[in-house]
Design a protein around this motif. Sequence first.
Motif, PDB file in Angstrom:
ATOM      1  N   ASN A   1      37.710  -3.828  -1.461  1.00 30.03           N
ATOM      2  CA  ASN A   1      37.115  -4.067  -2.775  1.00 30.03           C
ATOM      3  C   ASN A   1      36.439  -5.435  -2.849  1.00 30.03           C
ATOM      4  N   CYS A   2      36.888  -6.371  -2.037  1.00 27.54           N
ATOM      5  CA  CYS A   2      36.288  -7.712  -2.006  1.00 27.54           C
ATOM      6  C   CYS A   2      35.131  -7.799  -1.009  1.00 27.54           C
ATOM      7  N   SER A   3      34.764  -6.695  -0.406  1.00 30.81           N
ATOM      8  CA  SER A   3      33.756  -6.729   0.663  1.00 30.81           C
ATOM      9  C   SER A   3      32.376  -7.184   0.190  1.00 30.81           C
ATOM     10  N   THR A   4      32.124  -7.152  -1.098  1.00 30.22           N
ATOM     11  CA  THR A   4      30.838  -7.631  -1.616  1.00 30.22           C
ATOM     12  C   THR A   4      30.890  -9.106  -1.993  1.00 30.22           C
ATOM     13  N   GLN A   5      31.998  -9.770  -1.702  1.00 28.51           N
ATOM     14  CA  GLN A   5      32.185 -11.149  -2.141  1.00 28.51           C
ATOM     15  C   GLN A   5      32.102 -12.172  -1.004  1.00 28.51           C
ATOM     16  N   TRP A   6      31.500 -11.803   0.122  1.00 28.48           N
ATOM     17  CA  TRP A   6      31.349 -12.725   1.248  1.00 28.48           C
ATOM     18  C   TRP A   6      30.272 -13.749   0.944  1.00 28.48           C
ATOM     19  N   ARG A   7      30.517 -14.986   1.326  1.00 31.64           N
ATOM     20  CA  ARG A   7      29.501 -16.038   1.255  1.00 31.64           C
ATOM     21  C   ARG A   7      28.808 -16.073   2.610  1.00 31.64           C
ATOM     22  N   VAL A   8      27.494 -15.888   2.570  1.00 32.73           N
ATOM     23  CA  VAL A   8      26.689 -15.809   3.782  1.00 32.73           C
ATOM     24  C   VAL A   8      25.474 -16.709   3.591  1.00 32.73           C
ATOM     25  N   VAL A   9      25.098 -17.443   4.646  1.00 30.53           N
ATOM     26  CA  VAL A   9      23.908 -18.293   4.588  1.00 30.53           C
ATOM     27  C   VAL A   9      22.992 -17.949   5.760  1.00 30.53           C
ATOM     28  N   ALA A  10      21.706 -18.201   5.557  1.00 29.62           N
ATOM     29  CA  ALA A  10      20.743 -18.013   6.635  1.00 29.62           C
ATOM     30  C   ALA A  10      20.978 -19.073   7.700  1.00 29.62           C
ATOM     31  N   ALA A  11      20.870 -18.648   8.962  1.00 29.34           N
ATOM     32  CA  ALA A  11      21.085 -19.568  10.081  1.00 29.34           C
ATOM     33  C   ALA A  11      20.046 -19.286  11.147  1.00 29.34           C
ATOM     34  N   GLY A  12      19.131 -20.206  11.306  1.00 28.49           N
ATOM     35  CA  GLY A  12      18.126 -20.041  12.358  1.00 28.49           C
ATOM     36  C   GLY A  12      17.104 -18.980  12.009  1.00 28.49           C
ATOM     37  N   LEU A  13      16.562 -18.370  13.033  1.00 31.79           N
ATOM     38  CA  LEU A  13      15.502 -17.383  12.866  1.00 31.79           C
ATOM     39  C   LEU A  13      16.077 -15.992  12.627  1.00 31.79           C
ATOM     40  N   GLY A  14      16.301 -15.672  11.403  1.00 29.78           N
ATOM     41  CA  GLY A  14      16.772 -14.337  11.054  1.00 29.78           C
ATOM     42  C   GLY A  14      18.253 -14.114  11.219  1.00 29.78           C
ATOM     43  N   GLY A  15      18.994 -15.144  11.521  1.00 27.37           N
ATOM     44  CA  GLY A  15      20.435 -14.996  11.693  1.00 27.37           C
ATOM     45  C   GLY A  15      21.195 -15.273  10.413  1.00 27.37           C
ATOM     46  N   LEU A  16      22.455 -14.940  10.423  1.00 25.88           N
ATOM     47  CA  LEU A  16      23.336 -15.188   9.286  1.00 25.88           C
ATOM     48  C   LEU A  16      24.595 -15.895   9.766  1.00 25.88           C
ATOM     49  N   ALA A  17      25.134 -16.730   8.915  1.00 26.50           N
ATOM     50  CA  ALA A  17      26.440 -17.346   9.168  1.00 26.50           C
ATOM     51  C   ALA A  17      27.361 -16.937   8.027  1.00 26.50           C
ATOM     52  N   TRP A  18      28.439 -16.299   8.384  1.00 28.84           N
ATOM     53  CA  TRP A  18      29.432 -15.850   7.407  1.00 28.84           C
ATOM     54  C   TRP A  18      30.405 -17.000   7.193  1.00 28.84           C
ATOM     55  N   LEU A  19      30.484 -17.500   5.952  1.00 26.11           N
ATOM     56  CA  LEU A  19      31.320 -18.655   5.639  1.00 26.11           C
ATOM     57  C   LEU A  19      32.730 -18.273   5.222  1.00 26.11           C
ATOM     58  N   GLY A  20      32.870 -17.161   4.567  1.00 31.96           N
ATOM     59  CA  GLY A  20      34.166 -16.729   4.066  1.00 31.96           C
ATOM     60  C   GLY A  20      34.004 -16.027   2.738  1.00 31.96           C
TER      61      GLY A  20
END
Length: 86
Positions: free
Chosen positions: A28-47
């Motif tokens: 149910n919390c799966s839509t609550q991830w903090r994600v930022v753009a990283a580099g060319l088209g990448g993502l970094a999942w913060l938590g």
Amino acid sequence: MRVAAPREPDETLKIMPANWPSFIAFLNCSTQWRVVAAGLGGLAWLGLDYTACRQVLEDIAAPSGVFSDIRVMERAALPILNEVDG
């Protein structure tokens, strides 16, 4: 950094009945991830966004202790989510 392609499951996931409420709460919390753009088209999942997750847990009337379980699952998921292809 690029997001790794999903892996094929090695086996069927089995969840003990005692862990079922925590598993459902995590989903149910799966839509609550903090994600930022990283580099060319990448993502970094913060938590997970803990404030939002606590609201989700309240909304689904999750049992006490579930938030701690979600944090354990989050720590296990982050290295997998942040894997880089090759």
